[in-house]
Write a protein that holds these residues in place. Structure first.
Motif, short mmCIF file in Angstrom:
data_model
loop_
_atom_site.label_atom_id
_atom_site.label_comp_id
_atom_site.label_asym_id
_atom_site.label_seq_id
_atom_site.Cartn_x
_atom_site.Cartn_y
_atom_site.Cartn_z
N LYS A 151 0.83 -1.22 0.00
CA LYS A 151 0.00 0.00 0.00
C LYS A 151 0.86 1.27 0.00
O LYS A 151 0.66 2.18 -0.80
CB LYS A 151 -0.95 0.00 1.22
CG LYS A 151 -1.82 -1.23 1.30
CD LYS A 151 -2.73 -1.24 2.52
CE LYS A 151 -2.02 -1.19 3.87
NZ LYS A 151 -1.13 -2.35 4.14
N SER A 152 1.83 1.31 0.91
CA SER A 152 2.70 2.51 0.97
C SER A 152 3.52 2.63 -0.31
O SER A 152 3.76 3.74 -0.80
CB SER A 152 3.65 2.43 2.17
OG SER A 152 2.93 2.45 3.37
N THR A 153 3.94 1.49 -0.85
CA THR A 153 4.71 1.52 -2.10
C THR A 153 3.89 2.14 -3.22
O THR A 153 4.40 2.92 -4.02
CB THR A 153 5.15 0.08 -2.48
OG1 THR A 153 5.92 -0.44 -1.40
CG2 THR A 153 5.96 0.05 -3.76
N PHE A 184 2.98 11.07 4.53
CA PHE A 184 3.70 9.81 4.67
C PHE A 184 3.29 9.03 5.92
O PHE A 184 2.91 9.62 6.93
CB PHE A 184 5.21 10.06 4.75
CG PHE A 184 5.83 10.48 3.45
CD1 PHE A 184 6.05 9.56 2.44
CD2 PHE A 184 6.19 11.80 3.24
CE1 PHE A 184 6.63 9.94 1.24
CE2 PHE A 184 6.77 12.20 2.05
CZ PHE A 184 6.99 11.26 1.04
N GLN A 185 3.47 7.69 5.83
CA GLN A 185 3.24 6.86 7.02
C GLN A 185 4.35 7.11 8.05
O GLN A 185 4.08 7.24 9.23
CB GLN A 185 3.22 5.37 6.60
CG GLN A 185 2.89 4.43 7.72
CD GLN A 185 2.78 2.97 7.26
OE1 GLN A 185 3.11 2.64 6.12
NE2 GLN A 185 2.35 2.11 8.15
N HIS A 186 5.58 7.18 7.58
CA HIS A 186 6.70 7.43 8.49
C HIS A 186 7.52 8.61 7.98
O HIS A 186 8.54 8.43 7.29
CB HIS A 186 7.61 6.18 8.57
CG HIS A 186 6.89 4.95 9.00
ND1 HIS A 186 6.38 4.81 10.26
CD2 HIS A 186 6.59 3.82 8.33
CE1 HIS A 186 5.79 3.63 10.36
NE2 HIS A 186 5.88 3.01 9.20
N LEU A 193 -2.95 9.83 1.39
CA LEU A 193 -2.83 9.77 2.85
C LEU A 193 -2.53 8.36 3.30
O LEU A 193 -3.35 7.44 3.11
CB LEU A 193 -4.14 10.25 3.50
CG LEU A 193 -4.68 11.61 3.07
CD1 LEU A 193 -5.99 11.92 3.77
CD2 LEU A 193 -3.67 12.71 3.36
N ASP A 194 -1.34 8.17 3.86
CA ASP A 194 -0.92 6.84 4.28
C ASP A 194 -1.15 6.67 5.78
O ASP A 194 -0.38 7.18 6.59
CB ASP A 194 0.56 6.64 3.93
CG ASP A 194 0.94 5.17 3.91
OD1 ASP A 194 0.15 4.35 4.41
OD2 ASP A 194 2.03 4.85 3.40
N GLU A 195 -2.20 5.98 6.12
CA GLU A 195 -2.59 5.74 7.52
C GLU A 195 -2.58 7.04 8.33
O GLU A 195 -1.82 7.16 9.31
CB GLU A 195 -1.68 4.70 8.15
CG GLU A 195 -1.78 3.35 7.46
CD GLU A 195 -1.11 2.26 8.26
OE1 GLU A 195 -1.17 2.31 9.49
OE2 GLU A 195 -0.51 1.38 7.63
N PRO A 196 -3.40 8.01 7.95
CA PRO A 196 -3.33 9.32 8.63
C PRO A 196 -3.63 9.25 10.12
O PRO A 196 -3.17 10.10 10.87
CB PRO A 196 -4.41 10.14 7.90
CG PRO A 196 -5.31 9.15 7.25
CD PRO A 196 -4.45 7.98 6.91
MG MG Z 1 2.39 1.07 4.80
#
Ligand code: MG
Ligand code: ADP
Length: 240
Positions: free
Chosen positions: A40-42, A84-86, A153-156
């Motif tokens: 997902k993040s990729t 970003f997630q991180h 939005l990655d896991e906001p």
């Molecule tokens: Mg991720």
């Protein structure tokens, strides 16, 4: 406004995304669910153009212009914003300095900072000595100042307490409604769906989209049966 055609992405020798096709229409929110490590993040990082990932097949279009090989700065200028997630820590760059590069309107900067309760961090180095939830609020602050037409939005809501999820969710919803902004939102907890209306939901497993339906329906099925059930979804059967 966003169209992805048969996208295959590698990092080193490993295939991370495998022949993904999807689209997001103007003023539409697509919600992506999926287990850890499914890609997902990729996907989000490939849409914005992070160089760790190599597109070995397929194309990405934004408003009918192919952006597959454009640098990240061009994609941002065209109106793609990412949370970003991180997010990284950056020493020596104050949050306020960055905000002033993103918006010339100081009143807007301070109003948004107050709404997202990041005003007390404005003179700190970017993401340094902030809690996970505070970092997420600072990320949202930065991305909204850019006024994107497509929000990634990655896991906001990950690491954010319930009260602050409500603050972020309401600010996000207000922005989306006012700007009629499209979004691709990754969520595990589904909390953000209490604030932002998602029109379509899908599930990513092993670098492939396996299922598509109304977000609440997809989420309820995952809670009941786990991700395995998504692989049997009617949508996939129809597609194949
Ligand atoms: Mg991720
Ligand atoms: P998700 O966001 O769905 O949890 P990711 O997209 O972060 O998944 O990761 C998908 C897979 O790709 C994981 O197995 C992860 O270890 C791997 N991966 C992600 N980024 C890199 C990278 N830069 N180099 C090597 N492997 C990566």
């Amino acid at each position: 406004m966003l169209k992805i055609e048969n996208l295959t992405v590698k990092s080193g020798d490993s295939v991370i995304l495998n022949d993904i096709s999807l689209f997001i229409k103007e003023n539409e929110r697509l919600i992506i669910f999926g287990p850890n490590g499914s890609g997902k993040s990729t996907l989000i990082k490939t849409i914005i153009g992070i160089s760790d990932y190599k597109v070995v097949k397929g194309k990405i279009f934004f408003y009918d212009k192919e952006i597959t090989s454009l640098p990240i700065s061009e994609r941002a200028k065209m109106g793609i914003g990412i949370m970003f997630q991180h997010p990284p820590k950056i020493y020596g760059i104050k949050i306020l300095q960055l905000a002033k590069c993103l918006s010339e309107d100081e009143k807007e900067i301070f109003q948004l900072a107050e709404k997202l309760k990041v005003d007390e961090f404005l003179r700190r180095d970017l993401n340094v000595n902030l809690s996970g939830g505070e970092i997420k609020r600072v990320e949202l602050f930065q991305v909204l100042l850019q006024k994107p037409k497509l929000l990634l939005l990655d896991e906001p809501e990950s690491g954010v307490d319930i009260e602050n999820i409500s603050i972020m969710g309401n600010v996000l919803n207000e922005y989306i409604k006012e700007k009629k902004c499209s979004a691709l939102i990754i969520t595990h907890t589904g909390y953000i769906l209490d604030y932002v209306k998602g029109e379509r939901g899908c599930v990513m497993i092993d670098g492939k989209i396996t299922c598509q339906n109304k977000p609440k329906k997809v989420f309820d099925m995952i809670k009941l049966y786990g991700y395995a059930k998504c692989e049997e979804c009617e949508w996939k059967q129809k597609k194949n």
